[in-house]
Design a protein around this motif. Structure first.
Motif, PDB file in Angstrom:
ATOM      1  N   GLU A 264       0.856  -1.187   0.000  1.00 47.91           N
ATOM      2  CA  GLU A 264       0.000   0.000   0.000  1.00 47.91           C
ATOM      3  C   GLU A 264       0.890   1.235   0.000  1.00 47.91           C
ATOM      4  N   CYS A 265       0.672   2.109  -0.985  1.00 46.88           N
ATOM      5  CA  CYS A 265       1.453   3.333  -1.133  1.00 46.88           C
ATOM      6  C   CYS A 265       0.607   4.555  -0.774  1.00 46.88           C
ATOM      7  N   PRO A 266       1.244   5.678  -0.445  1.00 44.74           N
ATOM      8  CA  PRO A 266       0.491   6.912  -0.199  1.00 44.74           C
ATOM      9  C   PRO A 266      -0.351   7.275  -1.413  1.00 44.74           C
ATOM     10  N   ASN A 290      -5.842   2.918  -6.157  1.00 39.91           N
ATOM     11  CA  ASN A 290      -5.807   3.441  -4.779  1.00 39.91           C
ATOM     12  C   ASN A 290      -4.524   3.083  -4.039  1.00 39.91           C
ATOM     13  N   GLY A 291      -3.409   3.003  -4.776  1.00 41.21           N
ATOM     14  CA  GLY A 291      -2.118   2.769  -4.132  1.00 41.21           C
ATOM     15  C   GLY A 291      -1.871   1.333  -3.716  1.00 41.21           C
ATOM     16  N   ARG A 292      -2.713   0.390  -4.156  1.00 41.54           N
ATOM     17  CA  ARG A 292      -2.576  -1.020  -3.767  1.00 41.54           C
ATOM     18  C   ARG A 292      -1.900  -1.799  -4.886  1.00 41.54           C
ATOM     19  N   GLY A 339      10.693   1.149 -11.831  1.00 42.33           N
ATOM     20  CA  GLY A 339       9.526   1.723 -11.166  1.00 42.33           C
ATOM     21  C   GLY A 339       8.872   0.771 -10.193  1.00 42.33           C
ATOM     22  N   ALA A 340       8.906  -0.535 -10.498  1.00 45.72           N
ATOM     23  CA  ALA A 340       8.334  -1.521  -9.586  1.00 45.72           C
ATOM     24  C   ALA A 340       9.139  -1.591  -8.297  1.00 45.72           C
ATOM     25  N   ALA A 341      10.460  -1.514  -8.425  1.00 47.66           N
ATOM     26  CA  ALA A 341      11.302  -1.489  -7.226  1.00 47.66           C
ATOM     27  C   ALA A 341      11.029  -0.233  -6.405  1.00 47.66           C
ATOM     28  N   ARG A 342      10.779   0.887  -7.084  1.00 43.04           N
ATOM     29  CA  ARG A 342      10.496   2.142  -6.361  1.00 43.04           C
ATOM     30  C   ARG A 342       9.168   2.057  -5.615  1.00 43.04           C
ATOM     31  N   ILE A 343       8.199   1.349  -6.164  1.00 44.67           N
ATOM     32  CA  ILE A 343       6.923   1.182  -5.465  1.00 44.67           C
ATOM     33  C   ILE A 343       7.155   0.550  -4.102  1.00 44.67           C
ATOM     34  N   LEU A 344       8.003  -0.462  -4.053  1.00 44.85           N
ATOM     35  CA  LEU A 344       8.333  -1.083  -2.775  1.00 44.85           C
ATOM     36  C   LEU A 344       9.046  -0.111  -1.849  1.00 44.85           C
ATOM     37  N   ARG A 349       3.124   0.430   3.591  1.00 46.91           N
ATOM     38  CA  ARG A 349       2.928  -0.895   4.183  1.00 46.91           C
ATOM     39  C   ARG A 349       3.254  -1.938   3.123  1.00 46.91           C
ATOM     40  N   ALA A 350       4.051  -2.925   3.484  1.00 51.04           N
ATOM     41  CA  ALA A 350       4.375  -4.024   2.579  1.00 51.04           C
ATOM     42  C   ALA A 350       4.300  -5.318   3.369  1.00 51.04           C
TER      43      ALA A 350
END
Length: 409
Positions: A264-266, A290-292, A339-344, A349-350
């Motif tokens: 979950e991202c901001p 929604n950041g999920r 970009g996928a690595a940046r999402i993490l 919350r992960a």
């Protein structure tokens, strides 16, 4: 899918396994008047692999390693029929849970299938999809133009062109499995004709008469008797229960325990589109809105595997172990899909979660000849009124559940 029908309506039914296959089967039978006992070994139903997966509603595009379209033909009807069946079971629309964008397939330079062959395969799958009578029932509308090769300028995220040799947009979507699981659990628990027994490890199924008309289920908590039919909808360990009654197991068996990151991202985090790195042991990212997100890297998430009828002991991840998995996922993706690595990296919350994956297959995803690249063995076996189901894929389960219920009642 047509199944052999019984000679009489089945009244008392035991369903083994409280994942998507078991829960959908239990609901489908209960709605037709059966009294169902649902056995689940964990503390809650829909708490394992059926909750913790990417939620892809397959049309067959992923299986370019299965060149003859046998897997696409097996999963297609279930994928197309998924939405109407589950919306009827849940009595609600699943539209809010569907990913906002179609998947982008990124062909890795080390793919077990070359870029031209992947494109040719996808084109043939599209022909299959558009010719299917249920094409209008999919999660979103599908047209021939939805399959297309992409230039870098067509994609709103970065990928490494030295590692990715082709990008293709396919008309496949996914659902948020956590939201779906919550809704399915509510329906099952609210159904008065379903008795849910958790904490019950099924050990065997036996017959109570020579005509195979009555069955008993043995669990680690004791025997349960008097069932007219038993449906083995277990995911891990299904063949070992088959053996207790049918004297058989699948010819080839492959249990894998896989985990991924659920993120979950901001709300103000720039979104990243869904992408699948193919074909082989790579990774993917799924954006639910929604950041999920779901984010995976296959070598990081594969924690155990076995090739026996019973799976190995389930791995237990510590906090440090989960952190190590996330670090490995980042490491696997950063040079391919930064970009996928940046999402993490940006996640508020992960959570690292997963479950057992089962296939009637051998080999490894690194091997282009391995039949792990297919799921054409899925389906139903019947022995008297004992039914064993190899779901194959999450998305096929509701369709198989409906077919079983219609055949029995």
């Amino acid at each position: 899918m047509r199944l052999p029908t019984g000679s009489q309506a089945m009244k008392r039914v035991a369903v083994l396994g409280g994942g998507i296959m078991g829960c959908c089967t239990a609901l489908s039978l209960a709605r037709r008047g059966a009294s169902v006992t649902l056995f689940e070994q964990h503390p809650r139903i829909m708490g394992e692999a059926s909750r913790w997966n990417e939620g892809k509603i397959h049309l067959g595009y992923l299986y370019s390693g299965s060149r003859a379209l046998e897997t696409a033909k097996k999963v297609l009807t279930g994928g197309l029929r998924f939405r109407p069946i589950v919306e009827q079971l849940l009595e609600t629309s699943i539209a809010p849970w569907i990913t906002p964008q179609a998947d982008n397939y990124l062909v890795h330079k080390n793919s077990v299938v070359g870029p031209d062959a992947v494109w040719d395969y996808c084109a043939r799958v599209t022909d299959l999809v558009l010719a299917h009578p249920d094409v209008g029932d999919y999660l979103r509308g599908i047209s021939r133009g939805d399959l297309r090769r992409l230039a870098a300028s067509d994609i709103d995220f970065d990928y490494n062109p030295e590692l990715i040799c082709q990008a293709i947009r396919v008309p496949e979507y996914s659902i948020d499995t956590n939201l779906f699981a919550d809704a399915l659990v509510r329906r099952v628990l609210a159904e008065p004709s379903i008795t849910v027994l958790t904490g019950q490890v099924v050990q065997a199924v036996c017959t109570e008469d020579e005509k195979l008309n009555r069955y008993g289920v043995q669990t680690d908590q004791g025997p349960f008797t008097g069932f007219d039919v038993v449906i083995n909808a277990l995911w891990a360990g299904r063949p070992s229960i088959d053996k207790t009654l049918m004297g058989r197991t699948d010819v080839s068996m492959h249990h894998r325990y896989r985990v991924s990151a659920f993120v979950e991202c901001p709300p103000d985090t720039p979104p990243h589109a869904s992408a699948v790195i193919c074909a082989g042991p790579f990774g993917d990212i799924k954006h639910y809105g929604n950041g999920r997100y779901y984010v995976s890297w296959y070598p990081a998430g594969l924690l155990a595997e076995g090739r026996d009828a019973q799976p190995p002991k389930t791995p237990q991840l510590s906090v440090e172990g989960a952190d190590a998995v996330i670090a490995k996922i980042k490491g696997g993706l950063k040079d391919i899909l930064p970009g996928a690595a940046r999402i993490l990296q940006q996640a508020e919350r992960a959570e690292v979660q997963g479950g057992w994956v089962y296939a009637q297959a051998t080999g490894s995803l690194e091997d282009p000849k391995s039949n792990l690249h297919s799921r054409d063995k899925l389906g139903v076996l019947r022995h008297g009124n004992y039914i064993s189901v190899d779901t194959g894929k999450f998305s096929v389960a509701p369709y198989l559940a409906e077919a079983i219920a219609e055949a029995l009642i």
